[in-house]
Design a protein around this motif. Structure first.
Motif, PDB file in Angstrom:
ATOM      1  N   ILE A  45       1.036  -1.064   0.077  1.00 34.18           N
ATOM      2  CA  ILE A  45       0.021   0.182  -0.439  1.00 34.18           C
ATOM      3  C   ILE A  45       1.117   1.184  -0.494  1.00 34.18           C
ATOM      4  O   ILE A  45       1.486   1.754   0.893  1.00 34.18           O
ATOM      5  CB  ILE A  45      -1.186  -0.140   1.247  1.00 34.18           C
ATOM      6  CG1 ILE A  45      -1.626  -0.886   1.151  1.00 34.18           C
ATOM      7  CG2 ILE A  45      -1.586   1.517   0.983  1.00 34.18           C
ATOM      8  CD1 ILE A  45      -2.923  -1.257   2.176  1.00 34.18           C
ATOM      9  N   THR A  48       1.093   4.353   1.195  1.00 33.05           N
ATOM     10  CA  THR A  48       0.525   5.711   1.626  1.00 33.05           C
ATOM     11  C   THR A  48       1.922   7.054   1.346  1.00 33.05           C
ATOM     12  O   THR A  48       0.301   7.721   2.128  1.00 33.05           O
ATOM     13  CB  THR A  48       1.236   5.447   3.189  1.00 33.05           C
ATOM     14  OG1 THR A  48       2.474   5.053   3.301  1.00 33.05           O
ATOM     15  CG2 THR A  48      -0.329   3.991   3.630  1.00 33.05           C
ATOM     16  N   LEU A  50      -7.312   7.982   2.684  1.00 32.36           N
ATOM     17  CA  LEU A  50      -7.036   7.232   4.222  1.00 32.36           C
ATOM     18  C   LEU A  50      -7.846   8.230   5.412  1.00 32.36           C
ATOM     19  O   LEU A  50      -8.237   8.129   6.331  1.00 32.36           O
ATOM     20  CB  LEU A  50      -5.625   7.170   4.416  1.00 32.36           C
ATOM     21  CG  LEU A  50      -5.648   6.068   3.609  1.00 32.36           C
ATOM     22  CD1 LEU A  50      -3.708   5.662   4.076  1.00 32.36           C
ATOM     23  CD2 LEU A  50      -6.223   4.489   4.392  1.00 32.36           C
ATOM     24  N   PHE A  63     -10.673  -2.240   8.751  1.00 31.71           N
ATOM     25  CA  PHE A  63      -9.283  -1.217   7.022  1.00 31.71           C
ATOM     26  C   PHE A  63      -8.325  -1.922   6.902  1.00 31.71           C
ATOM     27  O   PHE A  63      -8.218  -1.789   5.925  1.00 31.71           O
ATOM     28  CB  PHE A  63      -9.848   0.024   7.511  1.00 31.71           C
ATOM     29  CG  PHE A  63     -11.700   0.553   6.798  1.00 31.71           C
ATOM     30  CD1 PHE A  63     -11.868   0.332   5.158  1.00 31.71           C
ATOM     31  CD2 PHE A  63     -12.428   1.006   7.252  1.00 31.71           C
ATOM     32  CE1 PHE A  63     -12.930   0.815   4.800  1.00 31.71           C
ATOM     33  CE2 PHE A  63     -13.368   1.752   7.106  1.00 31.71           C
ATOM     34  CZ  PHE A  63     -13.526   1.338   5.600  1.00 31.71           C
ATOM     35  N   ASN A  64      -7.265  -2.621   8.094  1.00 33.40           N
ATOM     36  CA  ASN A  64      -5.854  -1.477   7.976  1.00 33.40           C
ATOM     37  C   ASN A  64      -5.775  -3.203   7.692  1.00 33.40           C
ATOM     38  O   ASN A  64      -5.131  -3.397   6.714  1.00 33.40           O
ATOM     39  CB  ASN A  64      -5.472  -1.242   9.703  1.00 33.40           C
ATOM     40  CG  ASN A  64      -3.967  -1.414   9.654  1.00 33.40           C
ATOM     41  OD1 ASN A  64      -3.264  -0.927   8.737  1.00 33.40           O
ATOM     42  ND2 ASN A  64      -3.567  -1.980  10.233  1.00 33.40           N
ATOM     43  N   TYR A 120      -7.324  -3.405   3.861  1.00 33.17           N
ATOM     44  CA  TYR A 120      -7.561  -3.279   3.189  1.00 33.17           C
ATOM     45  C   TYR A 120      -7.314  -3.034   1.371  1.00 33.17           C
ATOM     46  O   TYR A 120      -7.528  -2.377   0.467  1.00 33.17           O
ATOM     47  CB  TYR A 120      -6.323  -2.007   3.043  1.00 33.17           C
ATOM     48  CG  TYR A 120      -6.327  -0.542   2.270  1.00 33.17           C
ATOM     49  CD1 TYR A 120      -6.876   0.088   2.698  1.00 33.17           C
ATOM     50  CD2 TYR A 120      -5.524  -0.312   1.235  1.00 33.17           C
ATOM     51  CE1 TYR A 120      -7.518   1.750   2.030  1.00 33.17           C
ATOM     52  CE2 TYR A 120      -5.254   0.914   0.342  1.00 33.17           C
ATOM     53  CZ  TYR A 120      -5.918   1.751   0.518  1.00 33.17           C
ATOM     54  OH  TYR A 120      -6.524   2.888   0.184  1.00 33.17           O
ATOM     55  N   THR A 121      -6.249  -4.886   1.025  1.00 36.46           N
ATOM     56  CA  THR A 121      -5.738  -5.176  -0.018  1.00 36.46           C
ATOM     57  C   THR A 121      -7.863  -5.317  -0.578  1.00 36.46           C
ATOM     58  O   THR A 121      -8.265  -5.237  -1.880  1.00 36.46           O
ATOM     59  CB  THR A 121      -4.505  -6.113   0.397  1.00 36.46           C
ATOM     60  OG1 THR A 121      -4.374  -5.192   0.861  1.00 36.46           O
ATOM     61  CG2 THR A 121      -4.716  -6.760  -1.682  1.00 36.46           C
ATOM     62  N   ASN A 164      -9.615  -3.426  -1.693  1.00 35.78           N
ATOM     63  CA  ASN A 164      -9.015  -2.693  -3.211  1.00 35.78           C
ATOM     64  C   ASN A 164      -9.834  -3.931  -4.163  1.00 35.78           C
ATOM     65  O   ASN A 164      -9.949  -3.668  -5.570  1.00 35.78           O
ATOM     66  CB  ASN A 164      -8.032  -2.170  -3.402  1.00 35.78           C
ATOM     67  CG  ASN A 164      -7.518  -1.421  -2.574  1.00 35.78           C
ATOM     68  OD1 ASN A 164      -8.543  -0.316  -2.306  1.00 35.78           O
ATOM     69  ND2 ASN A 164      -6.427  -1.155  -1.707  1.00 35.78           N
ATOM     70  N   SER A 211     -15.248  -7.118   3.852  1.00 35.57           N
ATOM     71  CA  SER A 211     -14.228  -6.273   3.160  1.00 35.57           C
ATOM     72  C   SER A 211     -15.677  -5.914   2.402  1.00 35.57           C
ATOM     73  O   SER A 211     -15.317  -4.576   1.505  1.00 35.57           O
ATOM     74  CB  SER A 211     -13.721  -6.877   2.401  1.00 35.57           C
ATOM     75  OG  SER A 211     -12.096  -7.583   3.403  1.00 35.57           O
ATOM     76  N   ASP A 241     -17.754   3.073   3.285  1.00 35.18           N
ATOM     77  CA  ASP A 241     -16.224   3.743   2.475  1.00 35.18           C
ATOM     78  C   ASP A 241     -17.348   4.437   0.859  1.00 35.18           C
ATOM     79  O   ASP A 241     -17.276   5.976   0.597  1.00 35.18           O
ATOM     80  CB  ASP A 241     -15.022   2.975   1.670  1.00 35.18           C
ATOM     81  CG  ASP A 241     -14.359   4.347   0.951  1.00 35.18           C
ATOM     82  OD1 ASP A 241     -14.062   5.404   1.385  1.00 35.18           O
ATOM     83  OD2 ASP A 241     -13.774   3.987   0.126  1.00 35.18           O
TER      84      ASP A 241
END
Length: 186
Positions: free
Chosen positions: A50, A52, A61, A85-86, A89-90, A93, A158, A165
């Protein structure tokens, strides 16, 4: 310990048959290790890191952080959702990319399904908390025969976080534009 027979399935003759006493645990551990090695190799090859430092990721984020703080007043719940979320995250996506491949009608149907179930849970009781809504929405995406499967659970979570989101569910931040409804057009 189970007995395993390897051979050409012609065990009646006894030819080309090897009887092995293999511990089922050791065999399963080997499979798990192989899978993890494969996944880690693919992960490194495809570089799922990721970034950032990217402004778009950073903005996303910041948006998620604000949205979590708006919708979850309890500090422990905020921490928990941020951890989701952490960790996911992948996968979130991947969900986004898969969702974008659907035609607009299918996307609309899924948005309705998510929003409808969100509202049902939210309106069932005044005592239902935001975190409980998040948990229960996850279950709506898991086939009954896979409810205890951690892979299904993480992907379902997810999916819920993706719709959190994108503002389909929960409260919008002040920076998020309000969707135009059919009634705004008249």
């Amino acid at each position: 310990m189970r007995t395993r027979i390897d051979g050409d399935e012609n065990i009646a003759s006894g030819r080309d048959t090897i009887i092995n006493n293999v511990s089922e645990d050791k065999q399963e551990y080997g499979v798990i290790t192989d899978i993890f090695d494969f996944v880690l190799k693919k992960y490194k090859e495809e570089n799922y890191e990721i970034d950032t430092e990217s402004s778009s990721v950073r903005d996303k984020l910041i948006h998620i952080k604000k949205k979590v703080e708006l919708n979850f007043s309890d500090a422990d719940e905020q921490k928990e959702v941020k951890q989701y979320f952490n960790k996911l995250y992948t996968k979130i996506n991947f969900v986004e990319k898969a969702f974008q491949t659907l035609d607009s009608e299918e996307q609309s149907d899924i948005h309705y399904y998510v929003l409808n179930n969100y509202n049902k849970i939210k309106n069932e009781s005044k005592d239902v908390t935001q975190i409980q809504i998040l948990y229960r929405l996850t279950d709506f995406f898991i086939p009954e025969n896979s409810i205890k499967n951690p892979t299904y659970r993480s992907i379902a979570q997810s999916i819920v976080l993706f719709f959190f989101d994108d503002c389909t569910i929960f409260e919008k931040t002040s920076n998020e534009s309000q969707q135009t409804s059919l009634f705004d057009l008249i």
